[in-house]
Write a protein that holds these residues in place. Structure first.
Motif, PDB file in Angstrom:
ATOM      1  N   VAL A   1       4.333   6.166   2.089  1.00  0.00           N
ATOM      2  CA  VAL A   1       4.481   7.621   2.004  1.00  0.00           C
ATOM      3  C   VAL A   1       4.232   8.257   3.370  1.00  0.00           C
ATOM      4  N   ALA A   2       3.210   7.786   4.072  1.00  0.00           N
ATOM      5  CA  ALA A   2       2.865   8.362   5.368  1.00  0.00           C
ATOM      6  C   ALA A   2       3.984   8.153   6.383  1.00  0.00           C
TER       7      ALA A   2
ATOM      8  N   ASP B   1       0.867  -1.169   0.000  1.00  0.00           N
ATOM      9  CA  ASP B   1       0.000   0.000   0.000  1.00  0.00           C
ATOM     10  C   ASP B   1       0.910   1.227   0.000  1.00  0.00           C
TER      11      ASP B   1
ATOM     12  N   ALA C   1       0.472   4.311  -0.099  1.00  0.00           N
ATOM     13  CA  ALA C   1       0.100   5.443   0.748  1.00  0.00           C
ATOM     14  C   ALA C   1       0.650   5.273   2.163  1.00  0.00           C
ATOM     15  N   ARG C   2       0.697   4.036   2.644  1.00  0.00           N
ATOM     16  CA  ARG C   2       1.244   3.806   3.983  1.00  0.00           C
ATOM     17  C   ARG C   2       2.741   4.077   4.007  1.00  0.00           C
TER      18      ARG C   2
END
Length: 394
Positions: A59-60, A54, A56-57
């Protein structure tokens, strides 16, 4: 790239000790985020890259703790990292180690526990890492806690006489998640004596999800070492007065993570206390941190870094993880068979084959056999300050 070297051609032991080592995290869920946070707390590593299926995880986590999110394991290796934490869970973890090796990585790896879902898979992972020149450790961070370190020393010094029994406990965990910690410590205090047999009981009327597995609601392991020391681990249900770890000898008792009675129920007690035959009651030992202090994660990373820089095996090396995993799996086998499981277990035994599918949902209310107990606060819940993240860093 020659085996045992980093992308710049140096062996890990030749890396400069005055700077920081570039680190990567694979798997950016709760555990991966905890690893990224820990990297920021050690002075000898810098988070360089993150990767997760994932994106987005990834990146976070990078935005919060540093580094750059990348799109694959291979891209992460190409950034030049020399330390990698893998927090994908035990099903995928062996495959990720294999991908690192195939991508030419030859640095150090810190896997999460449990290492795999079978002894065979765990052994293949450890052997492949060794053959590729990797330094592989497994995050049994509780062994680095000052309460546990001091307790081991006291047992070795004979402070409670001859060790008879080791009791581990987690009020809201599962055997597969917490057994590696306490079994790892049990081997240490039992002098490394092999485990002969394991018995297990599981309550599967309710299931807990962990790392892609549907595990038991309440579990109990009982085992015996070859030198006669007995071990017990209970997870998933509060037990009044039970510390996280209790060591019973023929001349005294040591408790790590004790609980005490308070006006509103049980509260967290001293991180370490001892009672011997002198008859003076419990003596509290101040070690300066709680039983589940988050700094134990930092020590786990620091031990791996030190082993990397000096070309030695880390204290929490992979073989220890294989040993603890086998005892844990033997417990699940015993629960399934309804009889003690003697070691060694069949290396191909996979946890996923030992857990029956959840029963179909039944319409209407169903009585909870534990409901009479009522809700109970967890006295071991994370505190504040330095221990504030301890609950997430299991």
């Amino acid at each position: 790239m020659p085996a045992g070297t980093t992308p710049d051609g140096q062996s890990p032991a030749e890396q400069p000790t005055g700077g920081t080592l570039p680190a990567g995290v694979i798997g950016c869920g709760d555990a991966g985020g905890a690893h990224a946070l820990t990297v920021t707390r050690t002075s000898r590593a810098t988070l360089t890259a993150t990767y997760d299926l994932d994106g987005a995880r990834a990146v976070a986590v990078a935005a919060r703790h540093g580094g750059t999110a990348v799109g694959s394991v291979e891209e992460l290796v190409a950034t030049g990292v020399t330390l990698v934490a893998i927090a994908t869970g035990p099903i995928a973890q062996p495959q990720v180690v294999r991908r690192l090796i195939d991508a030419g990585y030859a640095g150090s790896v810190l896997c999460e526990k449990p290492l795999a879902t079978s002894v065979a898979s765990a052994r293949r992972t450890v052997d492949a890492a060794r053959d590729a020149g990797l330094v592989l450790a497994v995050n049994h961070e509780r062994r680095f806690g000052l309460p546990a370190v001091t307790a081991r020393r006291l047992v070795t010094e004979g402070a409670i006489g001859r060790l008879l029994r080791v009791e581990g406990y987690s009020p809201d965990g599962t055997l597969y998640d917490w057994a590696p910690h306490w079994i790892d410590l049990a081997f240490d205090v039992a002098g490394g004596s092999a485990v002969r047999w394991v018995h297990g009981l599981l309550d599967l009327t309710g299931r807990r999800e962990h790392a892609g597995l549907l595990l038991e609601r309440h579990g109990l392991l009982l085992w015996e070492h070859a030198n006669g020391v007995r071990g017990q681990l209970e997870c998933g249900r509060p037990v009044p007065g039970q510390p996280l770890l209790r060591l019973l000898g023929d001349d005294g008792t040591i408790e790590v993570g004790a609980v005490l009675a308070g006006p509103d129920g049980e509260v967290r007690g001293p991180a370490l206390r001892i009672r011997d035959s002198a008859g003076i009651g419990w003596r509290h030992i101040d070690v300066g941190e709680s039983a589940l202090a988050a700094v134990q994660w930092t020590r786990s990373w620091d031990e791996l870094i030190d082993a990397t820089l000096h070309g030695r095996q880390p204290e929490h090396h992979g073989q220890r993880a294989v040993r603890a995993l086998e005892v844990c799996l033997a417990g699940y086998l015993a629960a399934r068979r309804g009889a003690p499981q003697w070691l060694p277990v069949d290396p191909g035994t996979d946890l996923r084959d030992l857990l029956p599918a959840p029963p179909p949902a039944v319409a209407g209310p169903k009585a909870d056999p534990h409901a009479a107990d009522g809700p109970r606060a967890d006295p071991h819940a994370a505190g504040t300050g330095a221990d504030a993240t301890a609950g997430a860093l299991s």
